[in-house]
Design a protein around this motif. Structure first.
Motif, PDB file in Angstrom:
ATOM      1  N   UNK A   1      29.794  22.933  21.825  1.00  0.00           N
ATOM      2  CA  UNK A   1      30.548  24.105  22.282  1.00  0.00           C
ATOM      3  C   UNK A   1      32.006  24.022  21.855  1.00  0.00           C
ATOM      4  N   UNK A   2      32.509  22.801  21.648  1.00  0.00           N
ATOM      5  CA  UNK A   2      33.881  22.580  21.206  1.00  0.00           C
ATOM      6  C   UNK A   2      34.023  22.764  19.693  1.00  0.00           C
ATOM      7  N   UNK A   3      32.908  22.964  19.006  1.00  0.00           N
ATOM      8  CA  UNK A   3      32.910  23.108  17.555  1.00  0.00           C
ATOM      9  C   UNK A   3      32.838  24.576  17.171  1.00  0.00           C
ATOM     10  N   UNK A   4      33.327  24.869  15.995  1.00  0.00           N
ATOM     11  CA  UNK A   4      33.201  26.211  15.441  1.00  0.00           C
ATOM     12  C   UNK A   4      31.946  26.232  14.574  1.00  0.00           C
ATOM     13  N   UNK A   5      30.868  26.876  15.042  1.00  0.00           N
ATOM     14  CA  UNK A   5      29.613  26.870  14.284  1.00  0.00           C
ATOM     15  C   UNK A   5      29.761  27.419  12.862  1.00  0.00           C
ATOM     16  N   UNK A   6      30.729  28.272  12.639  1.00  0.00           N
ATOM     17  CA  UNK A   6      30.925  28.834  11.311  1.00  0.00           C
ATOM     18  C   UNK A   6      31.365  27.774  10.299  1.00  0.00           C
ATOM     19  N   UNK A   7      31.967  26.689  10.806  1.00  0.00           N
ATOM     20  CA  UNK A   7      32.421  25.629   9.897  1.00  0.00           C
ATOM     21  C   UNK A   7      31.336  24.592   9.625  1.00  0.00           C
ATOM     22  N   UNK A   8      30.253  24.639  10.381  1.00  0.00           N
ATOM     23  CA  UNK A   8      29.184  23.648  10.225  1.00  0.00           C
ATOM     24  C   UNK A   8      28.161  24.167   9.222  1.00  0.00           C
ATOM     25  N   UNK A   9      28.608  24.317   7.989  1.00  0.00           N
ATOM     26  CA  UNK A   9      27.793  24.962   6.975  1.00  0.00           C
ATOM     27  C   UNK A   9      26.983  23.993   6.125  1.00  0.00           C
ATOM     28  N   UNK A  10      27.382  22.742   6.070  1.00  0.00           N
ATOM     29  CA  UNK A  10      26.653  21.763   5.274  1.00  0.00           C
ATOM     30  C   UNK A  10      26.736  20.395   5.949  1.00  0.00           C
ATOM     31  N   UNK A  11      25.989  19.456   5.424  1.00  0.00           N
ATOM     32  CA  UNK A  11      25.912  18.128   6.033  1.00  0.00           C
ATOM     33  C   UNK A  11      27.275  17.446   6.096  1.00  0.00           C
ATOM     34  N   UNK A  12      28.079  17.608   5.070  1.00  0.00           N
ATOM     35  CA  UNK A  12      29.406  16.987   5.054  1.00  0.00           C
ATOM     36  C   UNK A  12      30.288  17.540   6.171  1.00  0.00           C
ATOM     37  N   UNK A  13      30.260  18.837   6.378  1.00  0.00           N
ATOM     38  CA  UNK A  13      31.066  19.452   7.433  1.00  0.00           C
ATOM     39  C   UNK A  13      30.594  19.002   8.816  1.00  0.00           C
ATOM     40  N   UNK A  14      29.276  18.899   8.981  1.00  0.00           N
ATOM     41  CA  UNK A  14      28.732  18.427  10.256  1.00  0.00           C
ATOM     42  C   UNK A  14      29.157  16.991  10.500  1.00  0.00           C
ATOM     43  N   UNK A  15      29.024  16.151   9.481  1.00  0.00           N
ATOM     44  CA  UNK A  15      29.416  14.743   9.625  1.00  0.00           C
ATOM     45  C   UNK A  15      30.900  14.611   9.952  1.00  0.00           C
ATOM     46  N   UNK A  16      31.736  15.392   9.297  1.00  0.00           N
ATOM     47  CA  UNK A  16      33.176  15.357   9.554  1.00  0.00           C
ATOM     48  C   UNK A  16      33.472  15.734  10.997  1.00  0.00           C
ATOM     49  N   UNK A  17      32.812  16.784  11.484  1.00  0.00           N
ATOM     50  CA  UNK A  17      33.025  17.227  12.860  1.00  0.00           C
ATOM     51  C   UNK A  17      32.548  16.168  13.864  1.00  0.00           C
ATOM     52  N   UNK A  18      31.387  15.587  13.620  1.00  0.00           N
ATOM     53  CA  UNK A  18      30.864  14.555  14.519  1.00  0.00           C
ATOM     54  C   UNK A  18      31.797  13.351  14.537  1.00  0.00           C
ATOM     55  N   UNK A  19      32.266  12.933  13.386  1.00  0.00           N
ATOM     56  CA  UNK A  19      33.197  11.795  13.330  1.00  0.00           C
ATOM     57  C   UNK A  19      34.494  12.109  14.085  1.00  0.00           C
ATOM     58  N   UNK A  20      35.012  13.326  13.909  1.00  0.00           N
ATOM     59  CA  UNK A  20      36.240  13.707  14.599  1.00  0.00           C
ATOM     60  C   UNK A  20      36.047  13.650  16.105  1.00  0.00           C
ATOM     61  N   UNK A  21      34.939  14.181  16.570  1.00  0.00           N
ATOM     62  CA  UNK A  21      34.690  14.179  18.004  1.00  0.00           C
ATOM     63  C   UNK A  21      34.424  12.770  18.538  1.00  0.00           C
ATOM     64  N   UNK A  22      33.761  11.952  17.760  1.00  0.00           N
ATOM     65  CA  UNK A  22      33.531  10.559  18.176  1.00  0.00           C
ATOM     66  C   UNK A  22      34.868   9.830  18.330  1.00  0.00           C
ATOM     67  N   UNK A  23      35.753  10.034  17.381  1.00  0.00           N
ATOM     68  CA  UNK A  23      37.054   9.365  17.437  1.00  0.00           C
ATOM     69  C   UNK A  23      37.945   9.921  18.538  1.00  0.00           C
ATOM     70  N   UNK A  24      37.835  11.218  18.787  1.00  0.00           N
ATOM     71  CA  UNK A  24      38.710  11.876  19.754  1.00  0.00           C
ATOM     72  C   UNK A  24      38.225  11.731  21.192  1.00  0.00           C
ATOM     73  N   UNK A  25      36.937  11.909  21.407  1.00  0.00           N
ATOM     74  CA  UNK A  25      36.426  12.009  22.764  1.00  0.00           C
ATOM     75  C   UNK A  25      35.547  10.833  23.203  1.00  0.00           C
ATOM     76  N   UNK A  26      34.635  10.409  22.353  1.00  0.00           N
ATOM     77  CA  UNK A  26      33.629   9.421  22.756  1.00  0.00           C
ATOM     78  C   UNK A  26      34.156   7.989  22.645  1.00  0.00           C
ATOM     79  N   UNK A  27      34.713   7.658  21.512  1.00  0.00           N
ATOM     80  CA  UNK A  27      35.191   6.304  21.269  1.00  0.00           C
ATOM     81  C   UNK A  27      36.166   5.791  22.313  1.00  0.00           C
ATOM     82  N   UNK A  28      37.171   6.575  22.682  1.00  0.00           N
ATOM     83  CA  UNK A  28      38.124   6.090  23.687  1.00  0.00           C
ATOM     84  C   UNK A  28      37.460   5.752  25.028  1.00  0.00           C
ATOM     85  N   UNK A  29      36.424   6.482  25.410  1.00  0.00           N
ATOM     86  CA  UNK A  29      35.742   6.193  26.668  1.00  0.00           C
ATOM     87  C   UNK A  29      34.990   4.873  26.591  1.00  0.00           C
ATOM     88  N   UNK A  30      34.364   4.590  25.446  1.00  0.00           N
ATOM     89  CA  UNK A  30      33.697   3.309  25.279  1.00  0.00           C
ATOM     90  C   UNK A  30      34.713   2.171  25.243  1.00  0.00           C
TER      91      UNK A  30
END
Length: 94
Positions: free
Chosen positions: A22-51
């Motif tokens: 829901x925090x992502x813009x679905x229009x930008x998730x057009x290919x595997x590279x864009x999806x991977x970039x978004x997942x990495x950004x969210x992992x670094x921003x939100x998930x990683x710090x909690x771990x």
């Protein structure tokens, strides 16, 4: 991990994935590279710090435990308090 814990973990991960999507813009998730970039950004921003907080607290607990109490330091006492039998993954108030 018990079957109940596995089910709870799966429910929490699905809820977290929905929130992150829901925090992502679905229009930008057009290919595997864009999806991977978004997942990495969210992992670094939100998930990683909690771990990192969890692992830091666990390391501090183990450092302060004596060898006789090392089993106690590896238990779930350092985990956030979650409401029992609650699929919402919400933390209990401290």
């Amino acid at each position: 991990m018990s079957p109940e814990q596995q089910a709870r973990l799966q429910a929490c991960l699905q809820e977290a994935a929905a929130i992150l999507y829901a925090d992502s813009d679905p229009a930008t998730l057009t290919d595997l590279e864009a999806i991977e970039t978004q997942v990495r950004r969210q992992m670094l921003t939100h998930v990683g710090p909690q771990f990192a907080v969890f692992l830091s607290n666990k390391a501090q607990g183990q450092a302060s435990a004596s060898p006789a109490n090392s089993a106690a330091a590896s238990d779930s006492s350092l985990l956030p308090k979650l409401k029992p039998n609650d699929s919402s993954c919400a933390r209990e108030p401290d």
